[in-house]
Design an enzyme around this catalytic site. Structure first.
Site: not given
Ligand code: F6P
Length: 351
Positions: A14, A106, A131, A226, A275, A281, A284
């Site tokens: 990711g 990882e 993470d 999550e 709610r 994302h 990220r």
């Molecule tokens: O490992 C980073 C992460 O953002 C996790 O927190 C999440 O579960 C996963 O990647 C989501 O992955 P993708 O971008 O494939 O939906």
């Protein structure tokens, strides 16, 4: 090592803010030494399929504050592809890559460690993931940005929760660990935080909310990771994944949805209007915080140094305030989970 070498750079798994800062740092240090850099596109897929990109001063100019990765990324695992490992080794040889810097979590670094151990691939790792669950380093880059984004979002939810007397459930990322939930929850004053490592029950969460309301606080903020499995006092535990149930090449299910279920449970059990917001994302994307830019830059310089010293099979890591080298194998041996002491800090403010 030869006097002038070519360093391949790969970003896998990711994406996260700070990847471009690492690419820039590895490349800059390499150029300053008279070495060359080459980009591997889309993580391990680039080496399996021979997708490479030029990486000169022009390509890395202006990328420090940019989110994402200019090289692209994927969750490709060469070990699950027929002939994948052989193709990786062939591409490295054909492209004249003398050493590889693999930037990942990882999964990506697990492949790097294995290729080094089994085939002597000259590789150095850099720890990345929002993470923050990688062992052998105090922090990964990308985490600080994700926590900042989540904290800001929860602050915003706070004000609307208060106006409407509602319970707001916020689902944050963290596949196996609750680092983002705990840190953003502490930073934003969450009233309940649910994480996979220390799973309190739905009943206990509702009790905290009721206790709070009894004290005259008519709204509550609940942060759920999550990866938290919906846990009830009867002992039932259910992991929540999104359909399709298919896993990726590293065997991971696509998580998400526990916030919705938890929100429903809270509303039904407490009667308080609830709610749910799933941050997803957003955590990220975008520009890295200054802290992540600095950490990623230091990791990148260290990785380039480790390559030059021929210290393959290692990873740049943060220990306290120092950037050190650790064995890659140690970094991927197990996940770094949230210790009880950290959860206790969060718990002190529940209810
Ligand atoms: O490992 C980073 C992460 O953002 C996790 O927190 C999440 O579960 C996963 O990647 C989501 O992955 P993708 O971008 O494939 O939906």
């Amino acid at each position: 090592m030869a006097d002038r070498i070519t360093i391949g750079i790969l970003t896998g798994g990711g994406d996260c803010p700070g990847l471009n800062a690492v690419i820039r740092a590895v490349a800059r240090r390499s150029f300053d030494r008279g070495d060359a850099a080459i980009g591997v596109r889309e993580g391990w897929r680039g080496l399996v399929e021979g997708k490479l990109a030029e990486l000169g001063r022009q390509e890395i100019s202006g990328i420090l504050p940019r989110g994402g990765t200019i090289l692209g990324t994927s969750r490709t695992n060469p070990y699950t592809i027929e002939g994948g490992v052989e193709r990786v080794l062939a591409t490295v040889g054909e492209a004249g890559i003398d050493a590889l810097v693999a930037v990942g979590g990882e999964d990506t670094l697990g492949v790097a460690a294995r290729l080094h151990a089994e085939h002597g691939l000259p590789v150095v790792g850099v720890p990345k993931t929002i993470d923050n669950d990688l062992s052998a380093t105090d922090y990964t880059f990308g985490f600080d940005t994700a926590v900042s984004i989540a904290t800001e979002a929860i602050d915003r939810l706070h004000t609307t929760a208060e106006s409407h007397n509602r319970v707001m459930v916020v689902e944050v990322m963290g596949r196996h660990t609750g680092w983002i939930a705990v840190m953003s929850g502490i930073a934003s004053g969450a009233d309940v935080i649910l994480i996979p490592e220390h799973p309190i029950t739905v009943e206990a969460a509702c009790e905290e909310i009721r206790r709070r309301h009894a004290r005259g606080k008519d709204f509550s903020i609940v942060v759920v990771s999550e990866g938290y499995e919906l846990t009830t006092a009867s002992g039932e535990r259910a992991a929540v994944a999104r359909p399709p149930a298919a896993t990726d090449q590293f065997g991971h299910a696509r998580l998400g949805g526990v916030g919705e279920l938890l929100g429903r449970e809270i509303e039904e059990r407490t009667g308080f209007e609830t709610r749910v917001t799933v941050l997803g994302h957003v955590q990220r994307g975008g520009t890295p915080t200054a802290r992540d830019r600095v950490l990623a830059t230091r990791f990148g310089l260290k990785a380039a140094d480790l390559v030059k010293e021929g210290r393959f099979g290692t990873m740049a890591a943060l220990h306290g305030d120092a950037i050190v080298a650790v064995p890659l194998a140690e970094a991927v041996a197990g996940l770094k989970t949230v210790p009880a002491e950290w959860y206790e800090v969060a718990r002190a403010f529940f209810g």
